[in-house]
Design a protein around this motif. Sequence first.
Motif, mmCIF file in Angstrom:
data_model
loop_
_atom_site.group_PDB
_atom_site.id
_atom_site.type_symbol
_atom_site.label_atom_id
_atom_site.label_comp_id
_atom_site.label_asym_id
_atom_site.label_seq_id
_atom_site.Cartn_x
_atom_site.Cartn_y
_atom_site.Cartn_z
ATOM 1 N N PHE A 19 0.844 -1.184 0.000
ATOM 2 C CA PHE A 19 0.000 0.000 0.000
ATOM 3 C C PHE A 19 0.879 1.234 0.000
ATOM 4 N N ALA A 20 0.601 2.143 -0.922
ATOM 5 C CA ALA A 20 1.294 3.422 -0.926
ATOM 6 C C ALA A 20 0.743 4.256 0.213
ATOM 7 N N ALA A 21 1.544 5.138 0.742
ATOM 8 C CA ALA A 21 1.093 6.000 1.838
ATOM 9 C C ALA A 21 -0.177 6.752 1.459
ATOM 10 N N SER A 22 -0.326 7.090 0.181
ATOM 11 C CA SER A 22 -1.519 7.826 -0.259
ATOM 12 C C SER A 22 -2.775 6.959 -0.237
ATOM 13 N N ASP A 23 -2.613 5.620 -0.184
ATOM 14 C CA ASP A 23 -3.753 4.713 -0.126
ATOM 15 C C ASP A 23 -4.292 4.567 1.292
ATOM 16 N N ILE A 24 -3.502 4.940 2.280
ATOM 17 C CA ILE A 24 -3.855 4.748 3.688
ATOM 18 C C ILE A 24 -4.521 6.009 4.228
ATOM 19 N N THR A 25 -5.663 5.825 4.894
ATOM 20 C CA THR A 25 -6.365 6.927 5.557
ATOM 21 C C THR A 25 -6.053 6.860 7.041
ATOM 22 N N SER A 26 -5.668 7.966 7.643
ATOM 23 C CA SER A 26 -5.446 7.961 9.091
ATOM 24 C C SER A 26 -6.797 7.773 9.778
ATOM 25 N N ILE A 27 -6.780 7.138 10.918
ATOM 26 C CA ILE A 27 -8.024 6.838 11.621
ATOM 27 C C ILE A 27 -8.806 8.109 11.953
ATOM 28 N N GLU A 28 -8.117 9.177 12.301
ATOM 29 C CA GLU A 28 -8.835 10.414 12.623
ATOM 30 C C GLU A 28 -9.562 10.998 11.405
ATOM 31 N N ASP A 29 -9.186 10.600 10.198
ATOM 32 C CA ASP A 29 -9.787 11.163 8.990
ATOM 33 C C ASP A 29 -10.874 10.298 8.352
ATOM 34 N N VAL A 30 -11.176 9.120 8.909
ATOM 35 C CA VAL A 30 -12.217 8.281 8.300
ATOM 36 C C VAL A 30 -13.583 8.933 8.488
ATOM 37 N N LYS A 31 -14.450 8.717 7.506
ATOM 38 C CA LYS A 31 -15.801 9.288 7.552
ATOM 39 C C LYS A 31 -16.828 8.181 7.361
ATOM 40 N N ARG A 32 -17.965 8.352 7.991
ATOM 41 C CA ARG A 32 -19.052 7.364 7.889
ATOM 42 C C ARG A 32 -19.445 7.150 6.431
ATOM 43 N N GLY A 33 -19.685 5.880 6.073
ATOM 44 C CA GLY A 33 -20.140 5.535 4.744
ATOM 45 C C GLY A 33 -19.050 5.460 3.693
ATOM 46 N N GLN A 34 -17.814 5.753 4.051
ATOM 47 C CA GLN A 34 -16.712 5.807 3.106
ATOM 48 C C GLN A 34 -15.964 4.464 3.077
ATOM 49 N N THR A 35 -15.463 4.090 1.900
ATOM 50 C CA THR A 35 -14.571 2.941 1.782
ATOM 51 C C THR A 35 -13.164 3.438 2.054
ATOM 52 N N VAL A 36 -12.474 2.789 2.989
ATOM 53 C CA VAL A 36 -11.146 3.251 3.408
ATOM 54 C C VAL A 36 -10.189 2.076 3.584
ATOM 55 N N THR A 37 -8.918 2.415 3.586
ATOM 56 C CA THR A 37 -7.863 1.488 3.995
ATOM 57 C C THR A 37 -7.138 2.161 5.142
#
Length: 113
Positions: A19-37
């Motif tokens: 995974f590239a760093a740009s593919d990873i979402t920090s936990i503080e930035d996740v949003k409801r309903g969004q697909t994240v890594t």
Amino acid sequence: MHLRLVSTLALCSLPIATFAASDITSIEDVKRGQTVTVQGTVDRVMDTDEFRIRDSTGSLRVYVGPNWVPADVGEQVTVTGIMDDDLLPRPELYAREITVGDEPPITIEHRYE
């Protein structure tokens, strides 16, 4: 190395995920309903099908039901999934794929839509 119960998790025969760093979402930035890594350390196994992951920005519940948690406390994991959109005070991530350390990714066959 120890044996892990994977229940109905299907192991992929794909090469080890990177995974590239740009593919990873920090936990503080996740949003409801969004697909994240997200990527972090297993902080706590809360039940047979739920655990908490922690990165430098916070922690997040990860649901893998009806499967067994495929990682132990202290292991590095990368999880891709969908954030729930319920109005619970602490949302959780419904896992679709989990990579534990350098192991091949584990695909969660059960879908949460």
